[in-house]
Design a protein around this motif. Structure first.
Motif, PDB file in Angstrom:
ATOM      1  N   ASP A  90       0.810  -1.221   0.000  1.00 52.44           N
ATOM      2  CA  ASP A  90       0.000   0.000   0.000  1.00 52.44           C
ATOM      3  C   ASP A  90       0.842   1.269   0.000  1.00 52.44           C
ATOM      4  OD1 ASP A  90      -2.334  -1.424  -0.085  1.00 52.44           O
ATOM      5  OD2 ASP A  90      -2.764  -1.264   2.059  1.00 52.44           O
ATOM      6  N   GLN A  91       2.118   1.165   0.367  1.00 48.01           N
ATOM      7  CA  GLN A  91       3.000   2.331   0.369  1.00 48.01           C
ATOM      8  C   GLN A  91       3.623   2.597  -1.006  1.00 48.01           C
ATOM      9  OE1 GLN A  91       5.831   1.447   3.468  1.00 48.01           O
ATOM     10  NE2 GLN A  91       4.243   1.327   5.039  1.00 48.01           N
ATOM     11  N   SER A  92       3.364   1.743  -1.960  1.00 55.00           N
ATOM     12  CA  SER A  92       3.949   1.900  -3.292  1.00 55.00           C
ATOM     13  C   SER A  92       3.287   3.061  -4.033  1.00 55.00           C
ATOM     14  CB  SER A  92       3.776   0.608  -4.091  1.00 55.00           C
ATOM     15  OG  SER A  92       4.356  -0.488  -3.410  1.00 55.00           O
ATOM     16  N   ASP A  93       3.987   3.541  -5.055  1.00 54.35           N
ATOM     17  CA  ASP A  93       3.461   4.636  -5.870  1.00 54.35           C
ATOM     18  C   ASP A  93       2.426   4.158  -6.883  1.00 54.35           C
ATOM     19  OD1 ASP A  93       5.137   6.633  -4.706  1.00 54.35           O
ATOM     20  OD2 ASP A  93       6.805   5.850  -5.876  1.00 54.35           O
ATOM     21  N   LEU A  94       2.534   2.910  -7.285  1.00 50.72           N
ATOM     22  CA  LEU A  94       1.603   2.351  -8.263  1.00 50.72           C
ATOM     23  C   LEU A  94       1.437   0.878  -7.949  1.00 50.72           C
ATOM     24  CD1 LEU A  94       0.027   2.780 -11.006  1.00 50.72           C
ATOM     25  CD2 LEU A  94       2.072   1.869 -12.119  1.00 50.72           C
ATOM     26  N   VAL A  95       0.185   0.411  -7.840  1.00 45.08           N
ATOM     27  CA  VAL A  95      -0.096  -0.993  -7.541  1.00 45.08           C
ATOM     28  C   VAL A  95      -0.976  -1.564  -8.648  1.00 45.08           C
ATOM     29  CG1 VAL A  95      -1.108  -2.641  -5.919  1.00 45.08           C
ATOM     30  CG2 VAL A  95       0.084  -0.609  -5.049  1.00 45.08           C
ATOM     31  N   ILE A  96      -0.491  -2.643  -9.248  1.00 46.07           N
ATOM     32  CA  ILE A  96      -1.213  -3.340 -10.310  1.00 46.07           C
ATOM     33  C   ILE A  96      -1.667  -4.694  -9.769  1.00 46.07           C
ATOM     34  CG2 ILE A  96      -1.087  -4.275 -12.661  1.00 46.07           C
ATOM     35  CD1 ILE A  96       1.324  -2.352 -13.085  1.00 46.07           C
ATOM     36  N   ARG A  97      -2.940  -4.993  -9.945  1.00 49.23           N
ATOM     37  CA  ARG A  97      -3.491  -6.290  -9.523  1.00 49.23           C
ATOM     38  C   ARG A  97      -4.165  -6.960 -10.715  1.00 49.23           C
ATOM     39  NH1 ARG A  97      -3.331  -6.214  -3.790  1.00 49.23           N
ATOM     40  NH2 ARG A  97      -3.167  -4.106  -2.950  1.00 49.23           N
ATOM     41  N   PHE A  98      -4.679  -8.194 -10.495  1.00 50.49           N
ATOM     42  CA  PHE A  98      -5.135  -9.000 -11.614  1.00 50.49           C
ATOM     43  C   PHE A  98      -6.526  -9.592 -11.403  1.00 50.49           C
ATOM     44  CE2 PHE A  98      -0.561  -8.974 -11.820  1.00 50.49           C
ATOM     45  CZ  PHE A  98      -0.292  -8.838 -13.178  1.00 50.49           C
ATOM     46  N   ASN A  99      -7.309  -9.538 -12.463  1.00 52.84           N
ATOM     47  CA  ASN A  99      -8.559 -10.284 -12.581  1.00 52.84           C
ATOM     48  C   ASN A  99      -9.437 -10.168 -11.344  1.00 52.84           C
ATOM     49  OD1 ASN A  99      -8.064 -11.185 -15.266  1.00 52.84           O
ATOM     50  ND2 ASN A  99      -6.629 -12.704 -14.475  1.00 52.84           N
ATOM     51  N   ALA A 100      -9.714 -11.279 -10.678  1.00 50.78           N
ATOM     52  CA  ALA A 100     -10.635 -11.277  -9.542  1.00 50.78           C
ATOM     53  C   ALA A 100     -10.007 -10.758  -8.258  1.00 50.78           C
ATOM     54  CB  ALA A 100     -11.178 -12.688  -9.302  1.00 50.78           C
ATOM     55  N   VAL A 101      -8.718 -10.429  -8.282  1.00 49.15           N
ATOM     56  CA  VAL A 101      -8.010  -9.845  -7.131  1.00 49.15           C
ATOM     57  C   VAL A 101      -8.316 -10.686  -5.870  1.00 49.15           C
ATOM     58  CG1 VAL A 101      -7.380  -7.672  -6.043  1.00 49.15           C
ATOM     59  CG2 VAL A 101      -8.513  -7.621  -8.242  1.00 49.15           C
ATOM     60  N   ARG A 102      -7.989 -11.973  -5.965  1.00 47.16           N
ATOM     61  CA  ARG A 102      -8.423 -12.929  -4.944  1.00 47.16           C
ATOM     62  C   ARG A 102      -7.800 -12.697  -3.568  1.00 47.16           C
ATOM     63  NH1 ARG A 102      -7.489 -16.447  -9.269  1.00 47.16           N
ATOM     64  NH2 ARG A 102      -5.597 -17.207  -8.265  1.00 47.16           N
ATOM     65  N   ASN A 103      -6.636 -12.054  -3.508  1.00 44.99           N
ATOM     66  CA  ASN A 103      -5.992 -11.866  -2.201  1.00 44.99           C
ATOM     67  C   ASN A 103      -6.234 -10.465  -1.627  1.00 44.99           C
ATOM     68  OD1 ASN A 103      -4.365 -10.397  -3.901  1.00 44.99           O
ATOM     69  ND2 ASN A 103      -2.576 -11.729  -3.707  1.00 44.99           N
ATOM     70  N   PHE A 104      -7.235  -9.773  -2.140  1.00 43.68           N
ATOM     71  CA  PHE A 104      -7.620  -8.466  -1.607  1.00 43.68           C
ATOM     72  C   PHE A 104      -8.572  -8.696  -0.433  1.00 43.68           C
ATOM     73  CE2 PHE A 104     -10.247  -4.698  -1.340  1.00 43.68           C
ATOM     74  CZ  PHE A 104      -9.407  -3.650  -1.672  1.00 43.68           C
ATOM     75  N   PRO A 105      -8.375  -8.102   0.744  1.00 48.73           N
ATOM     76  CA  PRO A 105      -7.377  -7.091   1.090  1.00 48.73           C
ATOM     77  C   PRO A 105      -6.163  -7.639   1.851  1.00 48.73           C
ATOM     78  CG  PRO A 105      -9.067  -7.110   2.756  1.00 48.73           C
ATOM     79  CD  PRO A 105      -9.420  -8.211   1.787  1.00 48.73           C
ATOM     80  N   SER A 106      -5.990  -8.963   1.932  1.00 48.24           N
ATOM     81  CA  SER A 106      -4.850  -9.483   2.702  1.00 48.24           C
ATOM     82  C   SER A 106      -3.518  -9.052   2.097  1.00 48.24           C
ATOM     83  CB  SER A 106      -4.925 -11.015   2.783  1.00 48.24           C
ATOM     84  OG  SER A 106      -4.845 -11.598   1.496  1.00 48.24           O
ATOM     85  N   ALA A 107      -3.492  -8.814   0.776  1.00 41.07           N
ATOM     86  CA  ALA A 107      -2.281  -8.332   0.111  1.00 41.07           C
ATOM     87  C   ALA A 107      -2.354  -6.824  -0.111  1.00 41.07           C
ATOM     88  CB  ALA A 107      -2.082  -9.056  -1.212  1.00 41.07           C
TER      89      ALA A 107
END
Length: 209
Positions: free
Chosen positions: A17-34
């Motif tokens: 979450d501290q990154s300047d840009l975060v790219i995730r994929f498709n169903a984002v299955r590990n949100f919000p643990s990641a």
């Protein structure tokens, strides 16, 4: 930060979450643990994955998709149109694999005031060429994760950025050449072009998972 759908170490979500840009994929299955920050959702815009996302109110109205500024269609429509005849012979069971839903993702993005872009077929073909050096077993297409990694690494706008991956297990659908993909990612790390995330902020990202 390029976040696959695999597990991440405890505490890694805060660093993501501290990154300047975060790219995730498709169903984002590990949100919000990641982590929760999501700037881009990269989607498989053909076949069953596309149909499942576009037909799901949970995906269309989910927190990660709502938060993102951009949706990236990973599969170039003309590339997959060209693949259809070959796959009809080699993988007849994948009769809907190349069914294109790019325009539907573009319309959805526009309806939510998000930018939509399609990753060029030249990226896909460059990935195929790079993977050939690792002598992969016959495969259908590279994974969306690898396509996005190479797209970001090849972007002049990102040439000075530190690019970090997390949640990449290199496991999943048998149609992706995951063993060769892992070796290619490892070589990117060894060359200093890419890092793997560590949850320990005092250590180098490349020492992580």
């Amino acid at each position: 930060m390029i976040v696959g759908n695999g597990p991440v170490e405890e505490g890694a979500g805060d660093r993501i979450d501290q990154s300047d840009l975060v790219i995730r994929f498709n169903a984002v299955r590990n949100f919000p643990s990641a982590g929760r920050r999501t700037d881009v959702v990269a989607v498989c815009n053909t076949g069953r994955p596309a149909q499942a996302m576009l037909g799901s109110e949970d995906w269309l109205n989910g927190s990660a998709v709502a938060a993102c500024r951009e949706i990236w269609s990973v599969r170039d429509p003309e590339k997959f149109l060209d693949l259809r005849p070959r796959l009809a012979l080699s993988h007849p069971e994948l009769d809907d694999f190349c069914d294109d839903r790019t325009e539907d993702f573009a319309a959805f993005a526009a309806s939510r005031a998000k930018r939509h872009r399609v990753i060029a077929r030249s990226v896909h073909e460059g990935v195929d060429e790079a993977l050939a050096a690792y002598r992969p077993e016959p495969y259908v297409v590279p994974s969306s994760g690898l396509i996005v990694v190479v797209h970001v690494l090849s972007s002049e706008a990102r040439s000075d950025d530190e690019v970090v991956v997390a949640g990449f297990t290199h496991q999943g659908w048998a149609g992706h050449p995951f063993s060769a993909e892992k070796r290619l990612i490892d070589d990117f790390v060894a060359a200093g072009r890419l890092s793997r995330l560590s949850s320990d902020p005092s250590s180098s990202p490349s020492q992580g998972v």
